[in-house]
Design a protein around this motif. Structure first.
Motif, PDB file in Angstrom:
ATOM      1  N   GLY A 231      10.516  27.518  36.454  1.00  0.00           N
ATOM      2  CA  GLY A 231      10.246  26.288  37.176  1.00  0.00           C
ATOM      3  C   GLY A 231      10.426  25.049  36.322  1.00  0.00           C
ATOM      4  O   GLY A 231      11.063  24.082  36.735  1.00  0.00           O
ATOM      5  N   ALA A 232       9.866  25.064  35.111  1.00  0.00           N
ATOM      6  CA  ALA A 232       9.875  23.875  34.259  1.00  0.00           C
ATOM      7  C   ALA A 232      11.212  23.622  33.586  1.00  0.00           C
ATOM      8  O   ALA A 232      11.597  22.463  33.383  1.00  0.00           O
ATOM      9  N   LEU A 233      11.911  24.686  33.224  1.00  0.00           N
ATOM     10  CA  LEU A 233      13.131  24.508  32.441  1.00  0.00           C
ATOM     11  C   LEU A 233      14.418  24.838  33.185  1.00  0.00           C
ATOM     12  O   LEU A 233      15.495  24.464  32.724  1.00  0.00           O
ATOM     13  N   LEU A 234      14.325  25.517  34.319  1.00  0.00           N
ATOM     14  CA  LEU A 234      15.548  25.893  35.025  1.00  0.00           C
ATOM     15  C   LEU A 234      15.672  25.113  36.328  1.00  0.00           C
ATOM     16  O   LEU A 234      16.504  24.208  36.454  1.00  0.00           O
ATOM     17  N   THR A 235      14.839  25.442  37.314  1.00  0.00           N
ATOM     18  CA  THR A 235      14.963  24.741  38.603  1.00  0.00           C
ATOM     19  C   THR A 235      14.645  23.250  38.456  1.00  0.00           C
ATOM     20  O   THR A 235      15.319  22.406  39.072  1.00  0.00           O
ATOM     21  N   ALA A 236      13.643  22.919  37.643  1.00  0.00           N
ATOM     22  CA  ALA A 236      13.280  21.504  37.482  1.00  0.00           C
ATOM     23  C   ALA A 236      14.408  20.713  36.840  1.00  0.00           C
ATOM     24  O   ALA A 236      14.707  19.590  37.246  1.00  0.00           O
ATOM     25  N   THR A 237      15.050  21.290  35.833  1.00  0.00           N
ATOM     26  CA  THR A 237      16.129  20.591  35.150  1.00  0.00           C
ATOM     27  C   THR A 237      17.351  20.431  36.054  1.00  0.00           C
ATOM     28  O   THR A 237      17.956  19.358  36.119  1.00  0.00           O
ATOM     29  N   VAL A 238      17.700  21.492  36.775  1.00  0.00           N
ATOM     30  CA  VAL A 238      18.871  21.427  37.655  1.00  0.00           C
ATOM     31  C   VAL A 238      18.645  20.432  38.792  1.00  0.00           C
ATOM     32  O   VAL A 238      19.525  19.623  39.101  1.00  0.00           O
ATOM     33  N   THR A 239      17.472  20.475  39.412  1.00  0.00           N
ATOM     34  CA  THR A 239      17.207  19.537  40.503  1.00  0.00           C
ATOM     35  C   THR A 239      16.976  18.117  39.990  1.00  0.00           C
ATOM     36  O   THR A 239      16.981  17.168  40.774  1.00  0.00           O
ATOM     37  N   SER A 240      16.814  17.970  38.670  1.00  0.00           N
ATOM     38  CA  SER A 240      16.664  16.644  38.078  1.00  0.00           C
ATOM     39  C   SER A 240      18.002  16.061  37.637  1.00  0.00           C
ATOM     40  O   SER A 240      18.058  14.894  37.216  1.00  0.00           O
ATOM     41  N   LEU A 241      19.072  16.846  37.718  1.00  0.00           N
ATOM     42  CA  LEU A 241      20.383  16.357  37.303  1.00  0.00           C
ATOM     43  C   LEU A 241      20.813  15.086  38.033  1.00  0.00           C
ATOM     44  O   LEU A 241      21.484  14.240  37.433  1.00  0.00           O
ATOM     45  N   PRO A 242      20.449  14.907  39.328  1.00  0.00           N
ATOM     46  CA  PRO A 242      20.809  13.635  39.972  1.00  0.00           C
ATOM     47  C   PRO A 242      20.246  12.438  39.229  1.00  0.00           C
ATOM     48  O   PRO A 242      20.894  11.399  39.138  1.00  0.00           O
ATOM     49  N   GLU A 243      19.022  12.581  38.701  1.00  0.00           N
ATOM     50  CA  GLU A 243      18.436  11.477  37.946  1.00  0.00           C
ATOM     51  C   GLU A 243      19.248  11.182  36.684  1.00  0.00           C
ATOM     52  O   GLU A 243      19.450  10.020  36.321  1.00  0.00           O
ATOM     53  N   LEU A 244      19.729  12.246  36.005  1.00  0.00           N
ATOM     54  CA  LEU A 244      20.559  12.032  34.824  1.00  0.00           C
ATOM     55  C   LEU A 244      21.858  11.341  35.209  1.00  0.00           C
ATOM     56  O   LEU A 244      22.269  10.354  34.584  1.00  0.00           O
ATOM     57  N   VAL A 245      22.501  11.854  36.245  1.00  0.00           N
ATOM     58  CA  VAL A 245      23.786  11.293  36.683  1.00  0.00           C
ATOM     59  C   VAL A 245      23.617   9.860  37.160  1.00  0.00           C
ATOM     60  O   VAL A 245      24.374   8.956  36.777  1.00  0.00           O
ATOM     61  N   THR A 246      22.613   9.622  38.000  1.00  0.00           N
ATOM     62  CA  THR A 246      22.417   8.278  38.541  1.00  0.00           C
ATOM     63  C   THR A 246      21.981   7.292  37.457  1.00  0.00           C
ATOM     64  O   THR A 246      22.364   6.121  37.490  1.00  0.00           O
ATOM     65  N   THR A 247      21.205   7.771  36.489  1.00  0.00           N
ATOM     66  CA  THR A 247      20.773   6.893  35.400  1.00  0.00           C
ATOM     67  C   THR A 247      21.962   6.467  34.542  1.00  0.00           C
ATOM     68  O   THR A 247      22.139   5.281  34.235  1.00  0.00           O
ATOM     69  N   LEU A 248      22.791   7.436  34.144  1.00  0.00           N
ATOM     70  CA  LEU A 248      23.963   7.107  33.335  1.00  0.00           C
ATOM     71  C   LEU A 248      24.942   6.237  34.114  1.00  0.00           C
ATOM     72  O   LEU A 248      25.546   5.306  33.568  1.00  0.00           O
ATOM     73  N   ALA A 249      25.103   6.537  35.413  1.00  0.00           N
ATOM     74  CA  ALA A 249      26.004   5.743  36.244  1.00  0.00           C
ATOM     75  C   ALA A 249      25.486   4.318  36.399  1.00  0.00           C
ATOM     76  O   ALA A 249      26.258   3.351  36.371  1.00  0.00           O
ATOM     77  N   ALA A 250      24.173   4.173  36.547  1.00  0.00           N
ATOM     78  CA  ALA A 250      23.581   2.843  36.697  1.00  0.00           C
ATOM     79  C   ALA A 250      23.747   2.029  35.412  1.00  0.00           C
ATOM     80  O   ALA A 250      24.056   0.833  35.453  1.00  0.00           O
ATOM     81  N   GLN A 257      17.826  -2.177  35.363  1.00  0.00           N
ATOM     82  CA  GLN A 257      16.537  -2.016  36.041  1.00  0.00           C
ATOM     83  C   GLN A 257      16.580  -0.858  37.030  1.00  0.00           C
ATOM     84  O   GLN A 257      15.594  -0.152  37.223  1.00  0.00           O
ATOM     85  N   LEU A 258      17.749  -0.666  37.658  1.00  0.00           N
ATOM     86  CA  LEU A 258      17.912   0.453  38.587  1.00  0.00           C
ATOM     87  C   LEU A 258      17.825   1.776  37.839  1.00  0.00           C
ATOM     88  O   LEU A 258      17.246   2.746  38.322  1.00  0.00           O
ATOM     89  N   ALA A 259      18.391   1.819  36.626  1.00  0.00           N
ATOM     90  CA  ALA A 259      18.373   3.039  35.830  1.00  0.00           C
ATOM     91  C   ALA A 259      16.949   3.429  35.442  1.00  0.00           C
ATOM     92  O   ALA A 259      16.519   4.564  35.668  1.00  0.00           O
ATOM     93  N   VAL A 260      16.225   2.490  34.865  1.00  0.00           N
ATOM     94  CA  VAL A 260      14.853   2.773  34.431  1.00  0.00           C
ATOM     95  C   VAL A 260      13.942   2.978  35.642  1.00  0.00           C
ATOM     96  O   VAL A 260      13.131   3.905  35.682  1.00  0.00           O
ATOM     97  N   GLY A 261      14.104   2.123  36.650  1.00  0.00           N
ATOM     98  CA  GLY A 261      13.277   2.236  37.846  1.00  0.00           C
ATOM     99  C   GLY A 261      13.515   3.525  38.599  1.00  0.00           C
ATOM    100  O   GLY A 261      12.589   4.102  39.167  1.00  0.00           O
ATOM    101  N   GLY A 262      14.771   4.002  38.596  1.00  0.00           N
ATOM    102  CA  GLY A 262      15.082   5.256  39.269  1.00  0.00           C
ATOM    103  C   GLY A 262      14.359   6.434  38.638  1.00  0.00           C
ATOM    104  O   GLY A 262      13.874   7.329  39.330  1.00  0.00           O
ATOM    105  N   ILE A 263      14.285   6.440  37.309  1.00  0.00           N
ATOM    106  CA  ILE A 263      13.594   7.524  36.611  1.00  0.00           C
ATOM    107  C   ILE A 263      12.087   7.457  36.850  1.00  0.00           C
ATOM    108  O   ILE A 263      11.455   8.452  37.251  1.00  0.00           O
TER     109      ILE A 263
END
Length: 345
Positions: A231-250, A257-263
């Protein structure tokens, strides 16, 4: 059904669902930035509430699905493990932004208020753990309290944005939230259409989250891995990938502010996973069914959020490797937590 498939197929489903989530996240960032400009809500609010909630949808589905299956540890650790992973993503975004420390350039009081709200919400599960197990219709009172505090916190954030009692000192590295010029293709779309496209991507991410929950549960059973670790290292990390992608894209778009606020906003929204999971878990209090291994990630997430808040307040211009002490702390705490979990299990 998933448990009956060959392990290779299960892994393929897991990987493909994660890939769909990543791609959807890229498109959602651009739409969120435009919606922030069109609605006048601002990057911090849209990033923290709309984008944060949308990119967290797949994780919500994972926690609810696991809870319905009676997998308390997987449901709980997926919720809080995602918060720790997503906070660590800001360190990678800081590495990408070379002008200055990201927390210095993205100065925004709304993000600080949301960070304080997140720490408060993380303390509620801890309070539930150290109090007697009591439920109403198999739901712990803490699950009623979390959404109430979350909603109240959103009103406070909105009030702070509209009438801030203090403002960060502006420097040449400070990036202010100003509307961007729209290209011809985007300008031709109505705000309603942008919102519908955003909603469609949310639906895709929700379906992907369900597939990840099913394949993650199958991997737990077939490989004999700890549900907390999955849960903590597999499903949580994979389902958190949008945050990584959106943060880097922002960050790439200059929407700091969108990057930090999104996280931070996504992390705050993730605490609602616990309410949804507790409601779905029919065998009593989810907070008492979770293990110490699961609560380990609550403490980790709280420590990381505190370091992030310190960075947002201190606003160090630069540090080792061009990033601040806060980003170094985030990486150190998260990697240390992973090492402890792996060695322990």
């Amino acid at each position: 059904m998933m448990a009956e498939l060959p392990i290779a197929i299960v892994l393929l489903v897991f990987a493909c669902a994660g890939g769909v989530i990543c791609v959807s996240g890229v498109f959602m960032t651009g739409l969120a930035d435009k919606l922030a400009d069109r609605t006048g809500l601002g990057e911090a609010i849209v990033g923290g509430v709309i984008l944060g909630a949308a990119t967290s949808l797949s994780g919500t589905v994972v926690s609810v699905t696991a809870a319905l299956d009676g997998r308390a540890s997987l449901a709980f650790s997926n919720s809080v493990g995602g918060i720790a992973a997503q906070t660590a993503f800001l360190a990678f975004a800081d590495l990408m932004f070379r002008r200055a420390n990201l927390e210095h350039a993205a100065a925004e009081v709304t993000n600080i208020v949301q960070g304080i709200l997140l720490v408060l919400l993380l303390l509620i599960p801890m309070a539930a753990l150290v109090t007697p197990e009591f439920t109403i219709l198999a739901i712990h009172p803490a699950s009623f309290l979390i959404p109430v505090i979350y909603i109240a916190g959103l009103f406070v954030c909105r009030s702070v944005q509209e009438e801030p009692m203090w403002r960060p000192v502006k420097t040449k590295e400070t990036r202010e939230d100003t509307p961007d010029d729209e290209d011809e293709k985007t300008a031709s779309k109505t705000t309603l259409r942008l919102g519908l496209e955003f909603g469609g991507l949310m639906a895709v991410m929700g379906l992907s989250g369900w597939l990840i929950a099913q394949s993650g549960s199958a991997l737990t059973d077939r490989l004999g891995i700890s549900a907390s670790l999955v849960g903590a290292l597999l499903t949580a990390t994979v389902t958190s990938l949008p945050e990584l992608v959106t943060t880097l894209a922002a960050v790439r778009r200059g929407a700091l502010q969108l990057a930090v606020g999104g996280i931070i906003g996504g992390n705050t929204f993730d605490t609602l996973f616990l309410t949804a999971a507790d409601v779905s878990y029919r065998d009593g209090s989810l907070y008492h069914a979770a293990t110490n291994q699961d609560y380990f990630w609550v403490v980790t997430a709280a420590l990381m959020t505190t370091c992030l808040l310190a960075g947002l307040v201190v606003r160090e211009r630069s540090g080792p490797a061009g990033i601040g002490f806060d980003s170094l702390s985030l990486l150190g705490i998260y990697l240390g937590a992973i090492a402890l979990q792996v060695l322990a299990f």
